[in-house]
Motif scaffolding. Structure first.
Motif, PDB file in Angstrom:
ATOM      1  N   LEU A 198       0.796  -1.232   0.000  1.00  5.33           N
ATOM      2  CA  LEU A 198       0.000   0.000   0.000  1.00  5.33           C
ATOM      3  C   LEU A 198       0.831   1.287   0.000  1.00  5.33           C
ATOM      4  O   LEU A 198       0.504   2.225  -0.735  1.00  5.33           O
ATOM      5  N   PRO A 199       1.892   1.383   0.801  1.00  5.18           N
ATOM      6  CA  PRO A 199       2.677   2.632   0.763  1.00  5.18           C
ATOM      7  C   PRO A 199       3.212   2.953  -0.631  1.00  5.18           C
ATOM      8  O   PRO A 199       3.226   4.123  -1.035  1.00  5.18           O
ATOM      9  N   LEU A 200       3.618   1.921  -1.374  1.00  6.00           N
ATOM     10  CA  LEU A 200       4.154   2.122  -2.724  1.00  6.00           C
ATOM     11  C   LEU A 200       3.047   2.485  -3.709  1.00  6.00           C
ATOM     12  O   LEU A 200       3.252   3.292  -4.619  1.00  6.00           O
ATOM     13  N   ILE A 201       1.873   1.896  -3.525  1.00  6.32           N
ATOM     14  CA  ILE A 201       0.721   2.211  -4.389  1.00  6.32           C
ATOM     15  C   ILE A 201       0.250   3.648  -4.135  1.00  6.32           C
ATOM     16  O   ILE A 201      -0.019   4.414  -5.065  1.00  6.32           O
ATOM     17  N   LYS A 202       0.170   4.040  -2.872  1.00  5.23           N
ATOM     18  CA  LYS A 202      -0.242   5.402  -2.519  1.00  5.23           C
ATOM     19  C   LYS A 202       0.758   6.422  -3.050  1.00  5.23           C
ATOM     20  O   LYS A 202       0.385   7.510  -3.491  1.00  5.23           O
ATOM     21  N   GLN A 203       2.019   6.055  -3.013  1.00  6.63           N
ATOM     22  CA  GLN A 203       3.076   6.941  -3.504  1.00  6.63           C
ATOM     23  C   GLN A 203       2.875   7.269  -4.982  1.00  6.63           C
ATOM     24  O   GLN A 203       3.078   8.403  -5.417  1.00  6.63           O
ATOM     25  N   ALA A 204       2.445   6.266  -5.758  1.00  6.39           N
ATOM     26  CA  ALA A 204       2.248   6.451  -7.199  1.00  6.39           C
ATOM     27  C   ALA A 204       0.821   6.853  -7.552  1.00  6.39           C
ATOM     28  O   ALA A 204       0.527   7.098  -8.721  1.00  6.39           O
TER      29      ALA A 204
END
Length: 322
Positions: A151-157
């Motif tokens: 999730l942190p990586l998805i939210k980042q993008a």
């Protein structure tokens, strides 16, 4: 008369508007990172190959070294494989850390939670808790665990999450752990979609009907069921009758021939739409059986569902004695 003409023209106009909106694509996606689970065979395998050809930088997780090696041999140098059992929390964390190091500040555009198993499909009183545990651990707990770690990586993008569920998440068409696991996926998907709206992350759910893949092979399912049947205590076998297994197998074979979809690219096309459309759908219902039988049936009264579904099962001998 004028009212109906205006209504007809208005309906046509809305339909054309929806079609045009549905075709609008996100630009500049070439080179974006996506992560797909369950790429040894089936939907995930085809998705990894498809998105690799379309220019995405694909991270493809496989359960086996053989699956990873074969996929790597059929794709570009840009695709990277990784071994992952979604039931292993430590392994999930390590893969998430590896992907974070690879994508760096760009983040992860897409996560496709595809890994899944059928598990034994048999009457509930034939099964023990372990028969339920495995499909729930893989299809639901594993999916949630992968999602939380990515999730942190998805939210980042401000990217996309695509969860592969099933018509079995709308209607319990078989016994065992598969349908409970997919009902859970549906619940998690809906809450996740609402939670992520504020962060610009789109969450979609794919609900395939019965498709011909190695994991859902009718022959494999029948063999698993036969093993359980042969291990049943005499009393349970007597309740069902010695002819039950063969009669029920014949009914299931007939239903499968009617419902089974062979073109798995239809599911991959939905994954692509969910990842690339400017306006991805919240749910994708795929397969003629899903659209015209399972989904409509899921909205009918329980009495209708029970009547139609029980017609495709053999009757236990004990029921004839009542």
């Amino acid at each position: 008369m004028l009212f109906y003409i205006v209504l007809f023209l208005g309906t046509i106009s809305l339909w054309w508007h929806w079609r045009a909106r549905d075709r609008m694509k996100v630009t500049n996606l070439t080179g974006k990172y996506i992560f797909i689970t369950g790429c040894d065979t089936g939907f995930g395998n085809m998705a990894a190959k498809t998105f690799d050809k379309k220019g995405f930088r694909v991270f493809a997780s496989c359960l086996t070294e053989t699956g990873a090696k074969e996929l790597k041999a059929e794709t570009s140098n840009q695709l990277q494989t990784v071994l992952l059992d979604v039931r292993d929390s430590d392994s999930v964390k390590k893969v998430a850390a590896w992907i974070k190091a690879e994508v760096q500040s760009e983040g992860l555009w897409g996560l496709i939670n595809n890994a899944g198993i059928m598990g034994p499909s048999a009457p509930t009183d034939w099964l023990d808790i372990e028969h339920f545990r495995e499909p729930i651990e893989v299809n639901l707990i594993g999916l949630i665990n992968v999602t939380i770690n990515m999730l942190p990586l998805i939210k980042q993008a401000k990217g996309r999450i695509v969860n592969v569920s099933s018509v079995g998440g709308r209607l319990a068409f078989s016994s065992g752990g598969y349908c409970p696991s997919k009902f859970g996926v549906e619940g998690f998907n809906d809450s996740l979609r609402r939670d992520m709206k504020a962060f610009g992350v789109n969450v979609s759910c794919i609900q395939p009907g019965l498709f011909k893949t190695p994991l859902s092979s009718p022959v494999k399912i029948l063999k698993e069921k036969e093993i359980i049947w042969n291990q049943l205590p005499p009393r349970t076998k007597k309740q069902y009758g010695e002819e039950y297994f063969q009669k029920d197998a014949a009914k299931k074979e007939k239903l499968t021939k009617i419902c089974l979809n062979e073109d798995i690219s239809l599911v991959v096309e939905c994954m692509e739409h969910a990842l690339t459309s400017l306006y991805p759908r919240t749910h994708y219902i795929i397969g003629q059986d899903a659209k015209w039988f399972w989904t409509p049936l899921s909205k009918m009264p329980a009495a209708v569902q029970d009547f139609l579904l029980l017609r495709n099962r053999a009757k236990p001998a004990a029921s004839h004695a009542n």
